[in-house]
Each structure stands twice: as structure tokens, then as C-alpha cells.
Design a protein around this motif. Structure first.
Motif, short mmCIF file in Angstrom:
data_model
loop_
_atom_site.label_atom_id
_atom_site.label_comp_id
_atom_site.label_asym_id
_atom_site.label_seq_id
_atom_site.Cartn_x
_atom_site.Cartn_y
_atom_site.Cartn_z
N HIS A 1 0.86 -1.18 0.00
CA HIS A 1 0.00 0.00 0.00
C HIS A 1 0.89 1.23 0.00
N ARG A 2 0.61 2.17 -0.89
CA ARG A 2 1.50 3.31 -1.09
C ARG A 2 1.58 4.21 0.13
N ASP A 3 0.44 4.54 0.70
CA ASP A 3 0.40 5.49 1.83
C ASP A 3 0.06 4.72 3.10
N GLN A 4 1.05 4.54 3.98
CA GLN A 4 0.84 3.77 5.20
C GLN A 4 0.05 4.54 6.26
N GLU A 5 -0.06 5.83 6.10
CA GLU A 5 -0.78 6.64 7.08
C GLU A 5 -2.26 6.77 6.73
N HIS A 6 -2.58 6.70 5.46
CA HIS A 6 -3.97 6.82 5.02
C HIS A 6 -4.31 5.61 4.15
N ILE A 7 -4.71 4.53 4.80
CA ILE A 7 -4.95 3.26 4.11
C ILE A 7 -6.32 3.28 3.46
N SER A 8 -6.38 2.87 2.20
CA SER A 8 -7.62 2.85 1.45
C SER A 8 -8.20 1.44 1.43
N GLU A 9 -9.29 1.24 2.16
CA GLU A 9 -9.96 -0.06 2.15
C GLU A 9 -10.50 -0.38 0.76
N GLU A 10 -10.94 0.65 0.06
CA GLU A 10 -11.46 0.47 -1.30
C GLU A 10 -10.39 -0.09 -2.22
N ALA A 11 -9.15 0.42 -2.11
CA ALA A 11 -8.06 -0.05 -2.95
C ALA A 11 -7.70 -1.50 -2.64
N ILE A 12 -7.65 -1.84 -1.35
CA ILE A 12 -7.33 -3.21 -0.96
C ILE A 12 -8.42 -4.16 -1.44
N ARG A 13 -9.66 -3.74 -1.31
CA ARG A 13 -10.77 -4.57 -1.79
C ARG A 13 -10.64 -4.81 -3.29
#
Length: 291
Positions: free
Chosen positions: A37-49
């Protein structure tokens, strides 16, 4: 959206949201996944999904094209060195949602730390130089193919394919990259470390009757030096304190002895990185054909 790029081994998936890259995964069938994940401080659940859906879908499509596939069983996803910050998202999505008609459950979790060694010196000893001050009958030298069977037998995480992997690691170490090093007492291999195909060091082991003699410390130091020596031979210069000069190792959280050893040698723990596995329920032929 997701883009898929096929490679010589497996495929890469990239997830973009509004043209911004958020998440990337390397997937090697039948189910090995490296998720970033590119940004470890602002994790995107949508991107992981999106990544997980694309991964399962692409793996299932590959199974349907393979007449010899064992997909009548379960689809197993094995995540290596998964950043612990991402685990709650991965777990929730796989266990609580139906992905391509699959619902997953956790089958194992191994908590590890990522350790990094940044050497600023350019004075790396050769293996021959390591041997100068060793007692008679004790020597450090590169591992060879005849050592692979013993290493595999002693490895806690061995599998049906691990011996083949270890043989390949030793061959690549010998040919170009270094890092597969053993300590021998009267020509018996008693302590060793290997360099994985991804470049990290691991599999550190010392036979029980030879412990508390400092042998593990010697093989770790020798392996690091061997890697830097081989790097210098390839590139024509010693690495500096940049990304190409860092050595990486993953140590299980419960292995306090190895953590203390690495710390004494100047390594630093920089991240939590876990090995986790998820398996789908057994799939019938009807389920496969409709996937």
C-alpha cells in the motif's frame, strides 16, 4: 480501477483511484501474494478490496484454463511480509465478504519483524579472511548443493517445494549474489544462513550441540560480507548507504535469540511484517464453472 500486467512468473495488479496509485500486488499462482500500500498513514480499504477481488478473479480464471488444476479443493491465498497495518483490512474483506462467490477463513498467522542492516564501511572481509582467526577444524564457506537436504530437513517451514527452492537459492548465491553461507566443523555443516530468492537473509540455524559458541554470529556476519563482496564484483564498486546497500531479514516475533543476535550485529527492526494464509471453502465443480 485495476490494471493487470502478466510477468514471466505470475502477474502484477495495480489499483488506481482517480488516477492515483494506491495499492499494488504481486501474485504468483497458485496463491502467493505480496501486497503493498502506497500510503501507510492513510490506508484505502477500497483499494485493498479492489486488489483482492482482482486477485481471486484472475486466479480462478487461470484454474479454469488448467486441465490439471487441483481447484476441486480450496483456493489458498498466502500473504508474505504483509504490513501489519494492512492485516485488519485484508482479514475483514476476505472473511466477511463473498469474493467471486468465495468466502475465506484464516488458516495461519505468523507475526514477524522486518530487520534492516545498513553498512557504512567499505571494508568487507572475504570468506577466506573470515577463516584466518578460526580454530583448527572450523571453517566458513559457501553452501553447496549437497547441503540442501540437511537445510531443508531442519527448516521449520519446509514444504513439498522447499527443497527445490533451497537448491535454487544455493545455485544463485554461488553464481552471482552470495549470502548462502555455512560454518563447518571437521567438514560437518553445523551452522548456516541462506539468502532467499527475493534477496532477504533467513533460515538461520545451528545444530543443538554446537550452540552458544558464537557460530550463528559468525555466519550472519560472513553472509552479509559475502553479499557485499558479490555486489562489488558485479557492479565494480562497493554499495553506499542507500537502498542498494541495505540487507533485509525477517525474524519471527517469538524468536528472541535471533533478535538479540541481529541487534548486537547492528541490525534494526523497522517494521512489523506478517505471514498469513486464508483458504476458501471447498468448491464444487458447479461453483467452479460459474465462477
Amino acid at each position: 480501477g485495476d490494471t493487470i500486467q502478466y510477468a514471466e512468473e505470475g502477474f502484477w495488479i495495480a489499483n488506481y483511484i482517480h488516477d492515483d496509485l494506491h495499492c499494488v500486488a504481486q501474485v504468483i499462482p497458485p496463491g502467493n501474494v505480496n501486497l503493498f500500500h502506497r500510503d501507510q498513514e492513510h490506508i484505502s480499504e477500497e483499494a485493498i478490496r479492489g486488489i483482492l477481488h482482482a486477485t481471486v478473479r484472475t486466479l480462478l480464471e487461470g484454474e479454469l484454463k488448467d486441465d490439471d488444476s487441483s481447484s476441486a479443493g480450496r483456493l489458498v491465498l498466502k500473504f508474505s511480509a504483509l504490513d501489519r497495518k494492512l492485516l485488519p483490512y485484508v482479514k475483514a474483506i476476505l472473511e466477511e465478504e463473498h469474493i467471486e462467490q468465495q468466502k475465506f477463513s484464516s488458516i495461519y498467522t505468523g507475526q514477524c519483524g522486518m530487520w534492516v542492516y545498513e553498512e557504512t564501511s567499505t571494508n568487507y572481509l572475504s570468506l577466506a579472511e573470515f577463516n584466518k582467526d578460526l580454530p583448527k577444524g572450523v571453517s566458513i564457506r559457501p553452501l553447496c548443493q549437497e547441503n540442501a537436504q540437511l537445510i531443508n530437513e531442519r527448516w521449520e517451514y519446509r514444504s513439498d517445494s522447499s527443497l527445490t527452492m533451497i537448491r535454487k537459492m544455493i545455485q544463485i548465491s554461488e553464481d552471482a549474489f552470495g549470502g548462502c553461507v555455512g560454518l563447518f566443523v571437521d567438514n560437518r555443516l553445523v551452522s548456516w544462513i541462506c539468502r532467499y530468492l527475493n534477496g532477504t537473509l533467513g533460515m538461520l540455524f545451528t545444530e543443538s550441540e554446537f550452540r552458544k559458541k558464537g557460530y550463528a554470529r559468525l555466519v550472519v556476519a560472513a553472509a552479509v560480507s559475502d553479499c557485499y563482496q558479490k555486489m562489488a564484483q558485479r557492479d565494480g564498486s562497493m554499495p553506499t548507504r542507500t537502498a542498494d546497500g541495505r540487507m533485509v531479514s525477517y525474524i519471527v516475533d517469538s524468536n528472541g535469540a535471533s533478535q538479540r543476535l541481529y541487534q548486537k550485529l547492528g541490525w534494526k527492526r523497522v517494521a512489523d511484517a506478517d505471514w498469513v494464509g486464508f483458504a476458501s471453502r471447498k468448491r464444487s465443480k458447479n461453483t467452479q464453472s460459474s465462477a
